[in-house]
Design a protein around this motif. Structure first.
Motif, PDB file in Angstrom:
ATOM      1  N   SER A 131     -13.130  -8.654  42.627  1.00 14.62           N
ATOM      2  CA  SER A 131     -12.415  -8.795  43.643  1.00 14.62           C
ATOM      3  C   SER A 131     -12.451  -7.428  44.892  1.00 14.62           C
ATOM      4  N   ASP A 132     -11.931  -7.760  46.136  1.00 10.45           N
ATOM      5  CA  ASP A 132     -12.252  -6.625  47.074  1.00 10.45           C
ATOM      6  C   ASP A 132     -11.503  -5.444  46.696  1.00 10.45           C
ATOM      7  N   MET A 133     -10.310  -5.528  46.067  1.00 11.03           N
ATOM      8  CA  MET A 133      -9.527  -4.182  45.621  1.00 11.03           C
ATOM      9  C   MET A 133     -10.509  -3.703  44.571  1.00 11.03           C
ATOM     10  N   GLU A 134     -11.083  -4.440  43.685  1.00  8.97           N
ATOM     11  CA  GLU A 134     -11.955  -3.838  42.550  1.00  8.97           C
ATOM     12  C   GLU A 134     -13.001  -2.980  43.241  1.00  8.97           C
ATOM     13  N   ILE A 135     -13.896  -3.768  44.029  1.00  8.39           N
ATOM     14  CA  ILE A 135     -14.775  -3.107  45.052  1.00  8.39           C
ATOM     15  C   ILE A 135     -14.344  -1.995  45.513  1.00  8.39           C
ATOM     16  N   ALA A 136     -13.363  -1.738  46.311  1.00  5.17           N
ATOM     17  CA  ALA A 136     -12.583  -0.598  46.908  1.00  5.17           C
ATOM     18  C   ALA A 136     -12.631   0.543  45.893  1.00  5.17           C
ATOM     19  N   ALA A 137     -11.879   0.180  44.738  1.00  4.93           N
ATOM     20  CA  ALA A 137     -11.925   1.094  43.577  1.00  4.93           C
ATOM     21  C   ALA A 137     -13.022   1.510  42.984  1.00  4.93           C
ATOM     22  N   MET A 138     -13.992   0.935  42.913  1.00  2.35           N
ATOM     23  CA  MET A 138     -15.298   1.487  42.483  1.00  2.35           C
ATOM     24  C   MET A 138     -15.831   2.114  43.538  1.00  2.35           C
ATOM     25  N   GLN A 139     -15.868   2.016  44.867  1.00  2.00           N
ATOM     26  CA  GLN A 139     -16.288   2.702  45.784  1.00  2.00           C
ATOM     27  C   GLN A 139     -15.724   4.137  45.828  1.00  2.00           C
ATOM     28  N   SER A 140     -14.328   4.301  45.545  1.00  2.50           N
ATOM     29  CA  SER A 140     -13.686   5.356  45.473  1.00  2.50           C
ATOM     30  C   SER A 140     -13.970   6.170  44.380  1.00  2.50           C
ATOM     31  N   CYS A 141     -14.670   5.849  43.537  1.00  4.97           N
ATOM     32  CA  CYS A 141     -15.233   6.556  42.438  1.00  4.97           C
ATOM     33  C   CYS A 141     -16.432   7.685  42.940  1.00  4.97           C
ATOM     34  N   LEU A 142     -17.282   7.035  43.730  1.00  2.00           N
ATOM     35  CA  LEU A 142     -18.595   7.799  44.336  1.00  2.00           C
ATOM     36  C   LEU A 142     -18.305   9.094  44.502  1.00  2.00           C
ATOM     37  N   ALA A 143     -17.114   9.585  45.479  1.00  2.00           N
ATOM     38  CA  ALA A 143     -17.310  11.084  45.740  1.00  2.00           C
ATOM     39  C   ALA A 143     -16.978  11.895  44.519  1.00  2.00           C
ATOM     40  N   PRO A 144     -15.871  11.667  43.659  1.00  2.00           N
ATOM     41  CA  PRO A 144     -15.714  12.551  42.545  1.00  2.00           C
ATOM     42  C   PRO A 144     -16.918  12.310  41.560  1.00  2.00           C
ATOM     43  N   LEU A 145     -17.548  11.115  41.354  1.00  4.73           N
ATOM     44  CA  LEU A 145     -18.614  11.234  40.369  1.00  4.73           C
ATOM     45  C   LEU A 145     -19.781  11.991  40.932  1.00  4.73           C
ATOM     46  N   GLY A 146     -20.147  11.950  42.657  1.00  2.52           N
ATOM     47  CA  GLY A 146     -20.982  12.943  43.084  1.00  2.52           C
ATOM     48  C   GLY A 146     -20.867  14.207  42.762  1.00  2.52           C
ATOM     49  N   GLU A 147     -19.465  14.825  43.219  1.00  4.39           N
ATOM     50  CA  GLU A 147     -18.807  16.084  42.932  1.00  4.39           C
ATOM     51  C   GLU A 147     -19.159  16.546  41.546  1.00  4.39           C
ATOM     52  N   TYR A 148     -18.824  15.773  40.424  1.00  2.00           N
ATOM     53  CA  TYR A 148     -19.200  16.051  39.115  1.00  2.00           C
ATOM     54  C   TYR A 148     -20.715  16.282  38.746  1.00  2.00           C
ATOM     55  N   VAL A 149     -21.464  15.254  39.160  1.00  2.00           N
ATOM     56  CA  VAL A 149     -22.901  15.283  38.952  1.00  2.00           C
ATOM     57  C   VAL A 149     -23.526  16.543  39.696  1.00  2.00           C
TER      58      VAL A 149
ATOM     59  N   SER B 268     -21.956  19.317  40.029  1.00  5.81           N
ATOM     60  CA  SER B 268     -21.610  20.492  39.512  1.00  5.81           C
ATOM     61  C   SER B 268     -22.330  20.808  38.371  1.00  5.81           C
ATOM     62  N   ILE B 269     -22.847  19.794  37.568  1.00  5.05           N
ATOM     63  CA  ILE B 269     -23.526  20.131  36.506  1.00  5.05           C
ATOM     64  C   ILE B 269     -25.312  20.151  36.508  1.00  5.05           C
ATOM     65  N   GLY B 270     -25.581  19.565  37.779  1.00  5.16           N
ATOM     66  CA  GLY B 270     -27.017  19.708  38.113  1.00  5.16           C
ATOM     67  C   GLY B 270     -27.407  18.182  38.394  1.00  5.16           C
ATOM     68  N   MET B 271     -27.787  18.050  39.785  1.00 10.34           N
ATOM     69  CA  MET B 271     -28.125  16.786  40.184  1.00 10.34           C
ATOM     70  C   MET B 271     -29.385  16.279  39.790  1.00 10.34           C
ATOM     71  N   GLN B 272     -30.562  17.228  39.563  1.00  6.79           N
ATOM     72  CA  GLN B 272     -31.653  16.872  39.038  1.00  6.79           C
ATOM     73  C   GLN B 272     -31.698  16.491  37.596  1.00  6.79           C
ATOM     74  N   ARG B 273     -30.706  16.701  36.790  1.00  5.18           N
ATOM     75  CA  ARG B 273     -30.778  16.567  35.445  1.00  5.18           C
ATOM     76  C   ARG B 273     -30.722  15.070  34.948  1.00  5.18           C
ATOM     77  N   PRO B 274     -31.613  14.686  34.159  1.00  3.90           N
ATOM     78  CA  PRO B 274     -31.618  13.102  33.972  1.00  3.90           C
ATOM     79  C   PRO B 274     -30.285  13.019  32.964  1.00  3.90           C
TER      80      PRO B 274
END
Length: 93
Positions: free
Chosen positions: A12-30, A32-38
């Motif tokens: 749903s649109d609400m679920e898509i918005a929720a998925m998109q809201s994960c991007l910033a925290p996910l990016g911050e975490y990745v 913090s541990i090394g963006m280049q690491r597989p």
């Protein structure tokens, strides 16, 4: 699973918005541990933390949206009750 024959249903649109809201925290975490690491090089704990970050962000957004919708519904119902009560008051006068 049987109803959808193992296929994921369209979000749903609400679920898509929720998925998109994960991007910033996910990016911050990745970041913090090394963006280049597989991903295959992540430790078990790093993968579990990654899952926690994403699931928490998704659930937080869904909860916020459900609370916003509930507040909107509550306001609508309270207005209807007030309108009905006012109509009954006018009928008695």
């Amino acid at each position: 699973m049987n109803k959808t024959e193992g296929q994921m249903i369209d979000p749903s649109d609400m679920e898509i918005a929720a998925m998109q809201s994960c991007l910033a925290p996910l990016g911050e975490y990745v970041g913090s541990i090394g963006m280049q690491r597989p991903l295959a090089d992540y430790s078990r704990q790093e993968v579990l933390t990654l899952i926690d970050v994403v699931v928490s962000a998704y659930q937080d957004r869904m909860l916020e949206e459900h609370e916003r919708m509930a507040a909107k519904d509550r306001a609508f119902l309270e207005q209807r009750i007030a309108t009905q009560a006012a109509g009954r008051q006018q009928g008695r006068v």
